[in-house]
Design an enzyme around this catalytic site. Structure first.
Site, PDB file in Angstrom:
ATOM      1  N   GLU A 143      -5.542   0.312   4.294  1.00 25.77           N
ATOM      2  CA  GLU A 143      -4.999  -0.553   3.246  1.00 25.77           C
ATOM      3  C   GLU A 143      -4.073  -1.622   3.839  1.00 25.77           C
ATOM      4  O   GLU A 143      -3.949  -2.714   3.305  1.00 25.77           O
ATOM      5  CB  GLU A 143      -4.238   0.310   2.218  1.00 25.77           C
ATOM      6  CG  GLU A 143      -4.166  -0.312   0.847  1.00 25.77           C
ATOM      7  CD  GLU A 143      -3.755   0.687  -0.230  1.00 25.77           C
ATOM      8  OE1 GLU A 143      -4.532   1.611  -0.523  1.00 25.77           O
ATOM      9  OE2 GLU A 143      -2.651   0.540  -0.783  1.00 25.77           O
ATOM     10  N   HIS A 174     -19.102  20.330  15.891  1.00 23.71           N
ATOM     11  CA  HIS A 174     -20.408  20.799  15.444  1.00 23.71           C
ATOM     12  C   HIS A 174     -20.963  19.894  14.351  1.00 23.71           C
ATOM     13  O   HIS A 174     -21.785  20.312  13.545  1.00 23.71           O
ATOM     14  CB  HIS A 174     -20.296  22.247  14.945  1.00 23.71           C
ATOM     15  CG  HIS A 174     -19.763  23.159  16.012  1.00 23.71           C
ATOM     16  ND1 HIS A 174     -20.572  23.832  16.883  1.00 23.71           N
ATOM     17  CD2 HIS A 174     -18.482  23.445  16.375  1.00 23.71           C
ATOM     18  CE1 HIS A 174     -19.819  24.525  17.735  1.00 23.71           C
ATOM     19  NE2 HIS A 174     -18.550  24.301  17.445  1.00 23.71           N
ATOM     20  N   LYS A 223      -8.066  -2.722  -9.617  1.00 23.67           N
ATOM     21  CA  LYS A 223      -7.202  -2.308 -10.739  1.00 23.67           C
ATOM     22  C   LYS A 223      -7.364  -3.290 -11.892  1.00 23.67           C
ATOM     23  O   LYS A 223      -7.519  -2.909 -13.050  1.00 23.67           O
ATOM     24  CB  LYS A 223      -5.725  -2.303 -10.309  1.00 23.67           C
ATOM     25  CG  LYS A 223      -5.280  -1.128  -9.455  1.00 23.67           C
ATOM     26  CD  LYS A 223      -3.746  -1.172  -9.270  1.00 23.67           C
ATOM     27  CE  LYS A 223      -3.237  -0.063  -8.369  1.00 23.67           C
ATOM     28  NZ  LYS A 223      -1.789  -0.043  -8.174  1.00 23.67           N
TER      29      LYS A 223
HETATM   30  O1  PA5 Z   1       0.195   1.999  -0.670  1.00 22.20           O
HETATM   31  C1  PA5 Z   1       0.132   1.533  -1.787  1.00 22.20           C
HETATM   32  O2  PA5 Z   1       0.876   0.617  -2.156  1.00 22.20           O
HETATM   33  C2  PA5 Z   1      -0.836   2.094  -2.810  1.00 22.20           C
HETATM   34  O3  PA5 Z   1      -1.690   3.026  -2.252  1.00 22.20           O
HETATM   35  C3  PA5 Z   1      -0.081   2.745  -3.942  1.00 22.20           C
HETATM   36  O4  PA5 Z   1       0.700   3.796  -3.437  1.00 22.20           O
HETATM   37  C4  PA5 Z   1      -1.024   3.267  -5.019  1.00 22.20           C
HETATM   38  O5  PA5 Z   1      -1.882   2.257  -5.457  1.00 22.20           O
HETATM   39  C5  PA5 Z   1      -0.237   3.803  -6.186  1.00 22.20           C
HETATM   40  O6  PA5 Z   1       0.598   2.814  -6.685  1.00 22.20           O
HETATM   41  P1  PA5 Z   1       1.868   3.152  -7.569  1.00 22.20           P
HETATM   42  O7  PA5 Z   1       2.842   3.914  -6.744  1.00 22.20           O
HETATM   43  O8  PA5 Z   1       2.402   1.830  -7.988  1.00 22.20           O
HETATM   44  O9  PA5 Z   1       1.381   3.958  -8.734  1.00 22.20           O
END
Ligand code: PA5
Length: 496
Positions: A322, A351, A465
């Protein structure tokens, strides 16, 4: 030995309380097998590091300056969460007796860290243990079971209610934005169920929120409803938030020593401030991965040789993917960069995937995660001495077996010319886990600088989203809905 010690012998080394005690807790990065003298054509030479010198010092300077200017708040967490940790511990003590199950409602950065830490520190069958044995290996045990309800698969949530009693559970709603549909929908379901069963006033005691101090729906709801709340510092994004209440609160409810997690991270920070890559494991890790990407090795496999570290690969996969998978660089140029993290487990995947890793394409590097001292030892009995293909195992420990198999995989990769490196933890405890996670976070931030991208946003996630919000007709997403509706219609010819 006291009676208590006999009942609960220490299964793994106690984490040192202070960084100065940490010499024998040092995490090692061995990158011999990333070098051409070991793996040949796809490896690197020392000259490659020299050639990269200007880029590395520019990235190091940028990190130092950003941190000093307050643009990297997550780097200060090892130092500024002490009071928060004390509040969390006090709250956990207060709620412990009445809580049979602690349930995290969160996803992504709000779920993967809590899972990874719990799995690393505690018993692999923690939830199945009798209550008095749940938690650290010494008294006081007696911690609640832990569940992380991250996905919105309806079966999963419904079946969770088959094994927990919601009136004896504490639900930790974790969302930095307070608007993530998965998390907030779970909260809406559970809040309603609790209120129906217990009434509004009593239901409150079963919900604790972890969110931003000011922004988003969750903090507003928490204030209005009077829920206990812990704060995610404003400059800290989801995947960099394990050392905030996001990770510390669930960890404390499983008896994890959260101060030792912070101490391990602070100790690692000492190393990570070094601008010399040979003295800074995070920077070296980032440089090696960056050079691999530049040499057309767009995949990195993380393969721990310990079940306790299995979820560390899941946590790392999100952090790396990410943060570094980006379309645009900081100058606005379209670059479409990133390195795909692949999860594997030693020895299980010997394996399964290792055949591909050794003989398949030269498109990946492998990161082995090893452990010097496992928490337990088990010896294979000396039987079947007359069967040569089994007899040699007699008297060998599983500790030796897993370590020899790890070394054997390292060797097989090397002779196949496949670059690989090994991160070794002297043992798995709170101190080393805090250090490892911090090191990988710093490496991610540094890799982002080398790649000239923003490692701290996630526009690709937002796109998905937003499309979901538009589909449900959320106000403000009308234009996105129109855009969605005008996408090419599926051709039935291609659905067979
Ligand atoms: O690393 C990130 O920013 C994302 O993976 C968020 O943690 C995830 O989308 C969840 O978001 P939030 O904490 O706003 O619910």
């Amino acid at each position: 030995m006291s009676q208590m010690d006999e009942l609960y012998p220490p299964a793994h080394p106690e984490p040192p309380a202070h960084p100065e005690d940490s010499a024998d807790m040092k995490i090692r990065l061995d990158f011999n097998n990333m070098m051409s003298e070991f793996v040949g054509k796809y490896g690197f030479s020392e000259q490659d590091f020299v050639d990269l010198g200007g880029k590395v010092s520019k990235a190091a300077l940028a990190c130092t300056q950003k941190r000093a200017a307050g643009g990297m708040d997550w780097r200060d967490l090892p130092y500024n969460q002490g009071d928060v940790a004390a509040d969390i511990k006090a709250y956990a003590q207060e709620m412990k007796a009445e809580t049979d199950a602690f349930v995290v409602l969160g996803i992504g950065g709000s779920a993967l860290g809590p899972m990874a830490v719990q799995q690393a520190i505690n018993h692999p069958f923690y939830n199945e243990l009798p209550r008095e044995k749940r938690g650290p290996t010494r008294p006081p045990g007696g911690w609640p079971r832990l569940y992380v309800a991250d996905n919105v698969d309806p079966e999963r949530l419904v079946y969770l209610f088959d094994i927990i009693d919601i009136t004896k559970s504490l639900f930790n709603v974790i969302s930095k934005s307070g608007s993530t549909s998965e998390t907030m929908s779970q909260f809406m379901i559970i809040k309603t169920m609790l209120e129906e069963k217990l009434g509004k006033e009593e239901a409150k005691r079963h919900i604790v929120c972890t969110t931003d101090k000011e922004k988003g729906n969750l903090i507003k709801i928490a204030r209005e409803e009077g829920y206990k709340t812990f704060v995610i510092p404003s400059g800290v994004g989801g995947r960099f938030s394990e050392l905030t209440p996001v990770g510390l609160l669930p960890a404390a409810f499983c008896g994890v020593d959260i101060e030792a997690l912070l101490a391990g991270a602070a100790d690692m920070d000492r190393l990570c401030q070094n601008e010399d890559i040979y003295a800074n494991p995070a920077y070296m890790f980032a440089v090696l991965n960056y050079m691999a990407m530049e040499r057309n090795m767009p995949i990195c496999v993380m393969m721990p040789y310990a079940d306790s570290l299995k979820y560390m690969s899941d946590w790392f996969a999100q952090l790396w993917a990410e943060s570094l998978g980006k379309k645009h660089d900081l100058d606005g140029k379209t670059v479409n960069v990133g390195q795909t993290p692949v999860k594997a487990l030693g020895v299980t995947d010997q394996h399964s995937q290792v055949q591909l890793f050794t003989e398949g394409p030269f498109d990946k590097i492998v990161i082995l995660l090893g452990v010097d001292r496992y928490k337990e030892t088990i010896t294979i009995p000396k039987i079947y001495a007359d069967i040569p293909s089994l007899g040699f195992l007699g008297g060998v420990t599983h500790n030796q077996l897993i370590q020899v198999e790890q070394a054997a995989t390292e060797y097989a990769l090397m002779v196949s010319g496949k670059p690989n490196m090994t991160i070794t933890l002297p043992c798995v405890n709170e101190f080393t886990i805090g250090g490892l996670m911090y090191m990988l976070e710093v490496a991610t931030g540094f890799a982002g600088e080398l790649m000239n991208i923003n490692a701290f946003d996630q526009p690709g996630v937002e796109e998905g989203k937003n499309a979901a919000y538009a589909t449900f007709g959320r106000p403000g997403y009308e234009a996105k809905k129109q855009e969605l509706d005008s996408r090419p219609q599926k051709n039935v010819k291609y659905i067979i």
